[in-house]
Design a protein around this motif. Structure first.
Motif, PDB file in Angstrom:
ATOM      1  N   ASP A  51       0.900  -1.244  -0.117  1.00 21.41           N
ATOM      2  CA  ASP A  51      -0.027  -0.069   0.053  1.00 21.41           C
ATOM      3  C   ASP A  51       0.778   1.091   0.072  1.00 21.41           C
ATOM      4  O   ASP A  51       1.125   1.893   1.043  1.00 21.41           O
ATOM      5  N   VAL A  86       1.419   4.782  -2.496  1.00 21.26           N
ATOM      6  CA  VAL A  86       0.976   5.656  -3.565  1.00 21.26           C
ATOM      7  C   VAL A  86       2.106   5.599  -4.596  1.00 21.26           C
ATOM      8  O   VAL A  86       1.843   5.909  -5.947  1.00 21.26           O
ATOM      9  N   PHE A 136       1.364   3.160  -7.416  1.00 23.89           N
ATOM     10  CA  PHE A 136       0.170   3.209  -8.007  1.00 23.89           C
ATOM     11  C   PHE A 136      -0.018   4.060  -9.227  1.00 23.89           C
ATOM     12  O   PHE A 136       0.668   5.006  -9.550  1.00 23.89           O
ATOM     13  N   ASP A 194      -2.947   5.361 -12.135  1.00 22.38           N
ATOM     14  CA  ASP A 194      -4.582   5.510 -12.330  1.00 22.38           C
ATOM     15  C   ASP A 194      -4.542   5.013 -13.838  1.00 22.38           C
ATOM     16  O   ASP A 194      -3.898   5.711 -14.750  1.00 22.38           O
ATOM     17  N   THR A 226      -6.970   1.589 -10.523  1.00 26.73           N
ATOM     18  CA  THR A 226      -5.617   2.102 -10.444  1.00 26.73           C
ATOM     19  C   THR A 226      -4.752   0.602 -10.684  1.00 26.73           C
ATOM     20  O   THR A 226      -5.116  -0.462 -10.032  1.00 26.73           O
ATOM     21  N   CYS A 236      -1.803  -1.332  -9.379  1.00 28.63           N
ATOM     22  CA  CYS A 236      -0.686  -1.420  -8.320  1.00 28.63           C
ATOM     23  C   CYS A 236       0.499  -2.408  -8.410  1.00 28.63           C
ATOM     24  O   CYS A 236       0.215  -3.387  -8.806  1.00 28.63           O
ATOM     25  N   THR A 242      -9.437   2.434  -6.965  1.00 31.89           N
ATOM     26  CA  THR A 242      -8.709   3.667  -6.612  1.00 31.89           C
ATOM     27  C   THR A 242      -9.153   4.206  -5.277  1.00 31.89           C
ATOM     28  O   THR A 242     -10.285   4.332  -4.981  1.00 31.89           O
ATOM     29  N   PRO A 243      -8.285   3.905  -4.467  1.00 33.37           N
ATOM     30  CA  PRO A 243      -8.683   4.307  -2.820  1.00 33.37           C
ATOM     31  C   PRO A 243      -8.767   6.005  -2.865  1.00 33.37           C
ATOM     32  O   PRO A 243      -8.214   6.519  -3.480  1.00 33.37           O
ATOM     33  N   SER A 295     -14.317   6.532   2.792  1.00 39.17           N
ATOM     34  CA  SER A 295     -13.241   6.604   1.800  1.00 39.17           C
ATOM     35  C   SER A 295     -13.135   5.060   1.540  1.00 39.17           C
ATOM     36  O   SER A 295     -13.113   4.188   2.563  1.00 39.17           O
ATOM     37  N   SER A 329      -7.544   1.020   0.743  1.00 40.40           N
ATOM     38  CA  SER A 329      -6.792   0.511  -0.279  1.00 40.40           C
ATOM     39  C   SER A 329      -6.331  -0.978  -0.441  1.00 40.40           C
ATOM     40  O   SER A 329      -7.030  -1.837   0.467  1.00 40.40           O
ATOM     41  N   LEU A 330      -5.936  -1.145  -1.416  1.00 39.06           N
ATOM     42  CA  LEU A 330      -5.706  -2.613  -1.891  1.00 39.06           C
ATOM     43  C   LEU A 330      -6.920  -3.731  -1.927  1.00 39.06           C
ATOM     44  O   LEU A 330      -6.785  -4.697  -1.429  1.00 39.06           O
TER      45      LEU A 330
END
Length: 809
Positions: free
Chosen positions: A225, A227, A230, A232, A238, A240, A267-268, A381, A384-385
């Motif tokens: 995790d 950024v 990442f 987009d 996204t 990864c 996308t987180p 929100s 992530s992942l």
């Protein structure tokens, strides 16, 4: 009486005798086969030498007598239900080790996240039963279907957190021993059982390391995790970047193959931003909430007001400022009463949380079916992942390729830094096996083969350069003649008259005689807003009025270059329903190079030959012995389409001694099944309706009545664990098809497996460029026994094909 034709005149393979002697079984008519993988007969010498490095890291095994002990693990909850989630299982086993460390004599174990764990050497006992308690933070709820507040002298207070305990019963029992010695024997080229088992155990040790670092695990890849990893790709998706790591036995010893890998995640970030990106919108008023509800279900979110994670179960039917729920409040006299309050008022007035954009939007439901728990959108929100498992669109795939491209030297640095950073051999279990990993990429010697010469029209030679061949100023070897054809234009901005003139002129230069098209058909502007299937049907209605008979060929101009919705319905209508050859284009500019590439496709589709290998008619093994070449593959539905049938396709060579002409045969089969089950298909009437019979008859008829005496099979898409299935399932079907056609002496078989989805990458040792096309490696990093090699057959992006041969003796 049924007419029986002789082999010389019938044009088909001879039929088997109507009856067999009672003492002879059908399988006795053929010679017994020994189906084994070919050992390496030697090493190649052709080509110029080249110094390479590869993303293999040498591994030393200093305790060859180490033994892994395998234990079965059963984890059950208090109500005796089996726990299947890998995340929960790992938490339980981590907690178990903390509590019962001394009872296990401090022995480390590797847990696969499901039902198996491994230790180096035995545990003190063969069976254990443990009770493990996990404490999890939860919001205290006092009977409210959503959120609860208590009202006292100081007013409303925030909901308190409490620790909810969950109890699990764990049973551990011994099941097998897996010695590491088979790996040592395999490195010497010796046959050894359980080599794969031992490799799998040390791979599981690597996966456990990644799991303890909080990585997302996808098969043998792990993702952090971060950024910085990442990329987009649009639509709320996204890419990864992570790493794929696995141990492999090679000719030079055991190695760790480490490569850059990618997976798709959602996308987180704020849920509202994700919805807008997913639906390609800029204004929240245009959101399709039904589509959003379907997309968000079962995703995990973190709430900003209490920093807790929830799983989305649905969405509220009404907007945040209209969705009521019952709330228990305490009066000044200490009694309780239930009032109806909106989610918006609750958060703004009682929790003192500012809400701006979500008042008129639905809420997220993170509760249960009969006990909803509503959260405003802007407070949530996406965690992530979280993997995105659906198929990417054409635009997303193009964006992924463009943004994730790495130069060779950058990829080398990334992999080398990862080996140094993660220090895999510091793991206690690997140390107990005496496993240590070098930090330098492995150096290998490669060879660059000369490009094969092609024979084109007028007996000219065409020599490919840098992996490409150029037909400018060349004529095609066997050009076709195009007489009955037409052009259809689906509202594309294209001057079709100019296109046709240039295509005819270019065809003349390539030796293709193209008549003027019968019609140039433009789509009715009123049809442009219809769905693709309707547009295709309308176009065919227009075609029938314009053309006196079905054309031999249609040139179709599409309005979009990528991701055109018309492509699928148009191809289905032409090829599947009407049997009409078609070529789709969406030209941005029309020049000689574009038209030449276009004509190469059209000439091949209509039965012409663009070029031949110059050695095609002179290879002794092929020209002297009737040889049939088969290419086999299975394509599966996109991720998320579990009910989509798989498509098995086989091509077979025809017109021996040529090896450049093929007939294709296609069948559908059960979803996600890799083995082709329709090579031989016996009907109730005793006849074969399989793929192989169709291709064998075509070979026989086009090769002047010759039957194949050797068959070379190129099989794509199977891994090492499926080699035996190919030999015992697919090859067996081919043999049955030959038997039913009356073949008593089977041809020789050579099965060649091509694997392109591997993680071995080749780099030039002292050159920042990609390896040149034609690069071959058949030493050091190849299998210690099997006959395989790596080959980069093209220019541009590095693509190493692992070729493995399975011979039948």
């Amino acid at each position: 009486m049924e007419k029986v034709e002789s082999e010389e005149t019938s044009g088909v393979l001879p039929s088997p005798p109507p009856t067999l002697p009672s003492a002879v079984e059908p399988e006795q008519l053929i010679e017994p086969l020994k189906r084994v993988a070919i050992s390496r007969p030697g090493f190649g010498k052709s080509g110029r030498p080249i110094n390479l490095i590869t993303n293999h890291f040498r591994v030393s095994v200093n305790v060859p007598d180490a033994v892994f002990f395998q234990y079965s693990v059963s984890i059950k909850s208090e109500d005796n239900h089996v726990v299947e989630g890998k995340g929960v299982g790992r938490k339980v086993m981590d907690r178990l080790y903390q509590i019962y460390y001394s009872e296990m004599e401090g022995k480390q174990f590797a847990y696969d996240g499901e039902k198996t764990m491994y230790t180096v050497g035995p545990l003190p006992q063969n069976k254990y039963e443990y009770t493990v308690v996990l404490d999890e933070v939860a919001v205290k709820r006092n009977g409210s279907p959503s959120l609860t507040e208590s009202h006292g002298e100081t007013g409303f207070k925030r909901a308190k957190r409490s620790f909810q305990s969950k109890t699990f019963n764990v049973e551990i029992s011994f099941s097998a021993k897996i010695p590491i010695r088979p790996i040592v024997l395999a490195l010497k080229g010796l046959e050894a059982d359980k080599t794969g088992d031992a490799l799998r155990v040390i791979d599981i040790i690597l996966r456990q390391q990644a799991a303890k670092r909080g990585c997302l695990l996808v098969r043998q890849s792990f993702f952090h995790d971060d950024v910085r990893n990442f990329v987009d790709v649009g639509g709320g998706v996204t890419a990864c970047r992570g790493f794929n790591s696995c141990f492999r036995t090679t000719q030079s010893g055991l190695s760790l193959n480490m490569d850059v890998s990618s997976t798709m995640i959602l996308t987180p970030g704020p849920v509202l931003n994700f919805i807008l990106a997913n639906q390609n919108l800029k204004d929240a008023s245009q959101i399709d909430w039904g589509r959003a509800k379907k997309m968000l279900k079962n995703l995990r979110v973190k709430a900003r007001h209490n920093n807790m994670e929830f799983k989305i179960t649905g969405m509220s039917e009404k907007a945040c400022n209209q969705q009521y729920f019952p709330l228990k409040v305490r009066r000044d006299d200490g009694t309780e009463e239930t009032v109806e309050i909106t989610v918006y008022d609750y958060f703004v007035n009682k929790r003192k949380v500012e809400l701006s954009s979500s008042a008129y939007m639905p809420c997220l439901d993170v509760g249960k079916s009969k006990r909803p728990n509503y959260l405003p959108l802007e407070l949530c929100s996406l965690v992530s992942l979280q993997r995105y498992t659906k198929a990417l669109s054409s635009l997303q795939r193009a964006s992924l390729v463009e943004k994730s491209r790495q130069k060779p030297q950058e990829r080398i640095r990334t992999v080398a830094d990862a080996i140094t950073k993660y220090r895999h051999d510091d793991d206690p279990m690997l140390k107990a096996c005496g496993i240590s990993i070098e930090k330098q990429l492995t150096a290998v010697n490669g060879r660059v083969l000369n490009a094969p010469t092609l024979k084109v029209g007028n007996s000219e030679d065409c020599i490919p350069r840098n992996g490409r061949w150029n037909f400018n100023q060349k004529k095609l070897f066997d050009p076709i003649k195009i007489e009955k054809w037409a052009v259809v234009n689906f509202s594309a901005r294209c001057d079709t008259s100019y296109l046709c003139r240039e295509l005819i002129n270019c065809g003349r230069n390539k030796g293709i005689h193209i008549e003027r098209p019968h019609s140039l058909i433009e789509e009715d502007p009123q049809c442009r807003r219809s769905n693709p299937v309707v547009r295709v049907e309308k176009m065919f209605e227009l075609l029938r009025t314009k053309l006196p008979s079905e054309p031999d060929f249609l040139l179709c101009v599409l309005p979009e270059r990528k991701n055109c919705d018309l492509y699928g319905p148009w191809k289905k209508k032409n090829l599947h329903e009407m049997g009409i050859f078609t070529q789709c284009i969406s030209p941005t500019k029309i020049n000689d190079q574009y038209l030449t590439n276009l004509l190469l496709k059209i000439n091949s589709k209509l039965g012409g030959i663009n070029s031949l290998l110059s050695v095609e008619k002179t290879l002794p093994l092929l020209k002297d012995i009737p040889t049939m070449i088969l290419g086999m593959d299975v394509s599966h539905g996109s991720p998320g389409q579990s009910d989509m049938p798989s498509i098995a396709a086989v091509v077979g060579s025809r017109s021996w001694p040529l090896i450049s002409r093929y007939r294709a045969s296609v069948r559908t089969q059960s979803p996600k099944v890799e083995m082709i089950d329709s090579l031989f298909k016996l009907l109730p009437n005793g006849k074969d309706d399989g793929i192989i019979k169709e291709l064998l008859v075509e070979f026989y008829e086009s090769s002047r009545g010759r039957k194949p005496e050797q068959i070379i099979i190129f099989r794509d898409g199977v891994g090492e664990s499926q080699f035996n299935q190919v030999l015992n399932i697919e090859l067996e079907q081919i043999i049955k098809a030959l038997e039913l056609l009356g073949v008593t002496k089977l041809p020789k078989f050579t099965l060649i497996v091509a694997q392109k989805n591997h993680h071995t990458k080749l780099f030039q040792a002292n050159d920042p460029n990609n390896v040149p096309p034609g690069t071959v490696v058949d030493t050091r990093i190849v299998h210690p026994r099997n006959y395989d090699f790596y080959m980069c057959a093209q220019n541009g992006m590095i693509v190493s094909f692992l070729i493995q041969s399975i011979g039948i003796k």
